[in-house]
Scaffold this motif. Structure first.
Motif, PDB file in Angstrom:
ATOM      1  N   GLU A   1      -3.647  12.780  14.626  1.00 49.50           N
ATOM      2  CA  GLU A   1      -3.452  14.193  14.962  1.00 49.50           C
ATOM      3  C   GLU A   1      -2.042  14.633  14.612  1.00 49.50           C
ATOM      4  O   GLU A   1      -1.823  15.730  14.083  1.00 49.50           O
ATOM      5  CB  GLU A   1      -3.721  14.410  16.456  1.00 49.50           C
ATOM      6  CG  GLU A   1      -5.194  14.350  16.836  1.00 49.50           C
ATOM      7  CD  GLU A   1      -5.405  14.533  18.332  1.00 49.50           C
ATOM      8  OE1 GLU A   1      -4.406  14.847  19.022  1.00 49.50           O
ATOM      9  OE2 GLU A   1      -6.543  14.353  18.789  1.00 49.50           O
TER      10      GLU A   1
ATOM     11  N   GLU B 275      -1.846  14.955  10.916  1.00 46.88           N
ATOM     12  CA  GLU B 275      -2.535  16.149  10.430  1.00 46.88           C
ATOM     13  C   GLU B 275      -1.584  17.341  10.479  1.00 46.88           C
ATOM     14  O   GLU B 275      -1.487  18.118   9.528  1.00 46.88           O
ATOM     15  CB  GLU B 275      -3.766  16.448  11.301  1.00 46.88           C
ATOM     16  CG  GLU B 275      -4.845  15.381  11.289  1.00 46.88           C
ATOM     17  CD  GLU B 275      -5.834  15.555  10.163  1.00 46.88           C
ATOM     18  OE1 GLU B 275      -5.604  16.420   9.303  1.00 46.88           O
ATOM     19  OE2 GLU B 275      -6.835  14.821  10.132  1.00 46.88           O
TER      20      GLU B 275
ATOM     21  N   GLU C  20      -2.265  28.328   5.942  1.00 51.55           N
ATOM     22  CA  GLU C  20      -2.807  28.319   7.301  1.00 51.55           C
ATOM     23  C   GLU C  20      -4.291  28.692   7.350  1.00 51.55           C
ATOM     24  O   GLU C  20      -4.952  28.494   8.370  1.00 51.55           O
ATOM     25  CB  GLU C  20      -2.017  29.289   8.181  1.00 51.55           C
ATOM     26  CG  GLU C  20      -0.541  28.980   8.301  1.00 51.55           C
ATOM     27  CD  GLU C  20      -0.253  27.840   9.261  1.00 51.55           C
ATOM     28  OE1 GLU C  20      -1.217  27.354   9.896  1.00 51.55           O
ATOM     29  OE2 GLU C  20       0.915  27.443   9.374  1.00 51.55           O
TER      30      GLU C  20
ATOM     31  N   GLU D 248      -8.285  25.715   6.228  1.00 54.33           N
ATOM     32  CA  GLU D 248      -9.208  24.902   7.016  1.00 54.33           C
ATOM     33  C   GLU D 248     -10.539  25.609   7.270  1.00 54.33           C
ATOM     34  O   GLU D 248     -11.603  24.977   7.282  1.00 54.33           O
ATOM     35  CB  GLU D 248      -8.554  24.535   8.346  1.00 54.33           C
ATOM     36  CG  GLU D 248      -9.213  23.372   9.047  1.00 54.33           C
ATOM     37  CD  GLU D 248      -9.020  22.058   8.299  1.00 54.33           C
ATOM     38  OE1 GLU D 248     -10.023  21.337   8.138  1.00 54.33           O
ATOM     39  OE2 GLU D 248      -7.889  21.764   7.857  1.00 54.33           O
ATOM     40  N   SER D 249     -10.498  26.918   7.428  1.00 53.87           N
ATOM     41  CA  SER D 249     -11.694  27.649   7.874  1.00 53.87           C
ATOM     42  C   SER D 249     -12.386  28.452   6.778  1.00 53.87           C
ATOM     43  O   SER D 249     -13.404  29.091   7.034  1.00 53.87           O
ATOM     44  CB  SER D 249     -11.320  28.609   9.015  1.00 53.87           C
ATOM     45  OG  SER D 249     -10.325  29.528   8.580  1.00 53.87           O
TER      46      SER D 249
ATOM     47  N   GLN E 251      -9.800  28.217  -0.045  1.00 52.97           N
ATOM     48  CA  GLN E 251      -9.569  26.963  -0.761  1.00 52.97           C
ATOM     49  C   GLN E 251      -9.702  27.174  -2.262  1.00 52.97           C
ATOM     50  O   GLN E 251      -8.888  26.679  -3.048  1.00 52.97           O
ATOM     51  CB  GLN E 251     -10.562  25.899  -0.288  1.00 52.97           C
ATOM     52  CG  GLN E 251     -10.400  25.477   1.153  1.00 52.97           C
ATOM     53  CD  GLN E 251     -11.567  24.635   1.643  1.00 52.97           C
ATOM     54  OE1 GLN E 251     -12.271  24.006   0.839  1.00 52.97           O
ATOM     55  NE2 GLN E 251     -11.779  24.599   2.945  1.00 52.97           N
TER      56      GLN E 251
ATOM     57  N   LYS F 231     -12.149  13.902   0.144  1.00 52.82           N
ATOM     58  CA  LYS F 231     -12.330  13.603   1.558  1.00 52.82           C
ATOM     59  C   LYS F 231     -12.277  12.108   1.840  1.00 52.82           C
ATOM     60  O   LYS F 231     -11.774  11.666   2.874  1.00 52.82           O
ATOM     61  CB  LYS F 231     -13.658  14.183   2.050  1.00 52.82           C
ATOM     62  CG  LYS F 231     -13.830  14.121   3.556  1.00 52.82           C
ATOM     63  CD  LYS F 231     -15.072  14.879   4.000  1.00 52.82           C
ATOM     64  CE  LYS F 231     -15.210  14.872   5.521  1.00 52.82           C
ATOM     65  NZ  LYS F 231     -16.402  15.649   5.965  1.00 52.82           N
TER      66      LYS F 231
ATOM     67  N   LEU G 226      -6.655  11.420   6.588  1.00 54.06           N
ATOM     68  CA  LEU G 226      -6.587  12.685   7.292  1.00 54.06           C
ATOM     69  C   LEU G 226      -7.809  13.511   6.930  1.00 54.06           C
ATOM     70  O   LEU G 226      -8.024  13.850   5.776  1.00 54.06           O
ATOM     71  CB  LEU G 226      -5.295  13.420   6.925  1.00 54.06           C
ATOM     72  CG  LEU G 226      -4.003  12.604   7.127  1.00 54.06           C
ATOM     73  CD1 LEU G 226      -2.791  13.451   6.811  1.00 54.06           C
ATOM     74  CD2 LEU G 226      -3.926  12.062   8.549  1.00 54.06           C
ATOM     75  N   LYS G 227      -8.613  13.834   7.925  1.00 53.93           N
ATOM     76  CA  LYS G 227      -9.912  14.442   7.665  1.00 53.93           C
ATOM     77  C   LYS G 227      -9.848  15.949   7.454  1.00 53.93           C
ATOM     78  O   LYS G 227     -10.801  16.554   6.971  1.00 53.93           O
ATOM     79  CB  LYS G 227     -10.866  14.125   8.822  1.00 53.93           C
ATOM     80  CG  LYS G 227     -11.009  12.620   9.107  1.00 53.93           C
ATOM     81  CD  LYS G 227     -11.379  11.839   7.852  1.00 53.93           C
ATOM     82  CE  LYS G 227     -11.500  10.347   8.137  1.00 53.93           C
ATOM     83  NZ  LYS G 227     -11.752   9.575   6.894  1.00 53.93           N
ATOM     84  N   SER G 228      -8.742  16.570   7.812  1.00 52.97           N
ATOM     85  CA  SER G 228      -8.623  18.010   7.631  1.00 52.97           C
ATOM     86  C   SER G 228      -8.289  18.334   6.180  1.00 52.97           C
ATOM     87  O   SER G 228      -7.861  17.486   5.402  1.00 52.97           O
ATOM     88  CB  SER G 228      -7.526  18.574   8.535  1.00 52.97           C
ATOM     89  OG  SER G 228      -6.263  18.111   8.101  1.00 52.97           O
ATOM     90  N   ILE G 229      -8.466  19.602   5.831  1.00 49.94           N
ATOM     91  CA  ILE G 229      -8.068  20.073   4.498  1.00 49.94           C
ATOM     92  C   ILE G 229      -6.564  19.879   4.303  1.00 49.94           C
ATOM     93  O   ILE G 229      -6.107  19.513   3.218  1.00 49.94           O
ATOM     94  CB  ILE G 229      -8.447  21.555   4.319  1.00 49.94           C
ATOM     95  CG1 ILE G 229      -9.968  21.708   4.271  1.00 49.94           C
ATOM     96  CG2 ILE G 229      -7.819  22.133   3.049  1.00 49.94           C
ATOM     97  CD1 ILE G 229     -10.631  21.041   3.086  1.00 49.94           C
ATOM     98  N   ALA G 230      -5.787  20.074   5.370  1.00 49.92           N
ATOM     99  CA  ALA G 230      -4.336  19.920   5.263  1.00 49.92           C
ATOM    100  C   ALA G 230      -3.954  18.541   4.746  1.00 49.92           C
ATOM    101  O   ALA G 230      -2.983  18.383   4.015  1.00 49.92           O
ATOM    102  CB  ALA G 230      -3.691  20.166   6.626  1.00 49.92           C
TER     103      ALA G 230
END
Length: 448
Positions: free
Chosen positions: A112, A115, A149, A152-153, A158, A196, A233-237
């Motif tokens: 975390e 991330e 920012e 991610e959503s 992207q 990923k 790191l599983k997030s797009i970041a």
């Protein structure tokens, strides 16, 4: 001229368009004329070097090269010559090389924290990128910064983010063996999805013909362990850094070629015209190898001018760059160098399976270009690097081990002489100033 590593030395500093920033070439001409210099070593650094690091590279290389001149087997050819060196300085930017361990071992809390740090790192990298692009491209970087920012959503964000980044690198000559068109043709969200899972880059050859076994994970740490690129790191970041690396890679690849073709080639032509008997030896490390290959290609244009030797040291361009056909109908970008036999004397090229920097750059291209993951990094990878695998699909090439100092090299004429430093002779991408590498170059110089 100053002295560096025991040689008269001058810095030839170019801007990103290959324009010389000073009157240094006039100073070099005057020195050559007044001293009766017989051999000029022109050396180009890679994309990981700033001016201080490049200067250190040149000093270490020249010091070790100098030690070979008086060896008994080389002295008859080298000791009576008069040398000078010219260091090529071009504006480059480094990229991060990935970790040497699998990140899946991290605790949840640590992940975390990482991330959150990844987004901050991406912001810093973008700000650094802003400093090296042209004035009219800074707005593009600013728009990418504004999207960080929101990545991610939103897959649309992207797509827009990646499109903005890759637009910074799409102005160069098309080179189908490098994979840019295949990457740029995809949506940014598709590229993020491909990143990923980790890319596993082997660092040890495991079969008899120079390839690797299919990789099924492997362990982390220790000599010969695979390099894990991303994936923890599983997030797009956590994946933005790899896209930024790829953008930086393509930008610096393009820039090094421009400097070689426009700037260094013009200097070689001028030097040969004013000093016809001068031997000129082109030496390039990493993307400096691409710079010197681009210089040699440009020298093929009428009227052709022949450098006396060409030494590529862990060069960072496609292992198909000199081939007549990469297996998909594409001619190598530097094929003219071979077909027109522009190098008058020896043409050598070192490679090492421990070169994880070249391996990383091409592994990311391979994953994003849709190539078979089992082949990542090896000689059969569609997007492999010459500094990791040597030349591929190039009939005019030989391969032999990089030997110890004193090895009686006999370089074949009019072909690429690949020197395999895997297994300890070349321990990593930057290990090109050691005694073994500089001795191989000295042997190439002695043969002219």
């Amino acid at each position: 001229m100053e002295t560096l590593g025991g040689f008269p030395f001058i810095a030839l500093e170019y801007d990103k368009s290959g324009v010389l920033r000073s009157a240094a070439l006039d100073t070099l001409h005057a020195h050559l004329q007044s001293t009766g210099t017989t051999d000029l070593l022109m050396i180009a650094h890679g994309f990981r070097n700033n001016a201080v690091e490049a200067r250190r590279l040149y000093e270490q290389f020249l010091q070790n090269f100098s030690a070979h001149i008086t060896r008994s087997e080389l002295a008859p050819a080298l000791d009576s010559r008069r040398y000078a060196a010219a260091g090529i300085f071009w504006p480059s930017k480094a990229f991060s090389e990935g970790s040497g361990k699998s990140d899946d071992d991290g605790e949840a809390q640590q992940l975390e924290e990482r991330e959150a740090a990844a987004l901050d790192d991406a912001r810093v990298e973008l700000m650094e990128l802003r400093d090296v692009v042209s004035d009219d491209q800074r707005g593009t970087v600013d728009r990418a910064l504004g999207l960080l920012e929101q990545l991610e959503s939103s897959t649309a964000k992207q797509d827009q983010f990646v499109s903005l980044l890759l637009s910074l690198a799409d102005s160069a000559d098309a080179d189908p063996t490098e994979g840019f068109d295949q990457v740029a043709a995809q949506r940014g969200s598709e590229l993020f999805a491909k990143l990923k899972s980790p890319i596993i880059l082997p660092t040890v050859r495991r079969d008899g013909d120079g390839g690797v076994m299919a990789v099924d994970g492997g362990t982390s740490g220790g000599a010969g362990a695979p390099l894990f690129i991303g994936g923890a790191l599983k997030s797009i970041a956590g994946r933005v850094g790899q896209v930024l690396n790829l953008t930086t890679w393509y930008m610096m690849k393009n820039r090094s070629g421009t400097v070689g073709a426009n700037g260094v080639a013009a200097a070689v032509r001028d030097l040969k015209a004013r000093h016809p008997s001068l031997r000129i030896h082109l030496i390039g490390h990493s993307l400096g190898g691409r710079c010197m290959a681009a210089c040699a290609k440009a020298l093929c244009a009428d009227p052709a001018v022949q450098p006396d030797s060409l030494s590529l040291l862990e060069a960072a361009f496609s292992h198909y760059g000199l081939s007549h056909d990469n297996g998909h109908g594409d001619r190598g970008f530097f094929r003219d160098v071979i077909e027109q036999q522009i190098v008058k004397g020896p043409f050598i090229s070192t490679f090492s399976y421990q070169d994880t920097v070249v391996g990383t750059a091409y592994a990311i291209s391979s994953r994003l270009g849709g190539d078979n993951a089992k082949a990542v990094g090896d000689k059969d990878d569609q997007y492999g690097g010459i500094g990791r695998n040597g030349t591929q699909h190039t009939d005019e090439a030989t391969t032999q081990p990089l030997g110890s100092v004193g090895t009686p090299y006999v370089y074949a004429p009019r072909v690429v002489n690949n020197l395999d430093g895997s297994g300890g002779r070349i321990k990593d991408h930057g290990d090109v100033t050691n005694a073994e590498v500089t001795y191989a170059v000295a042997c190439a110089v002695a043969a002219t």
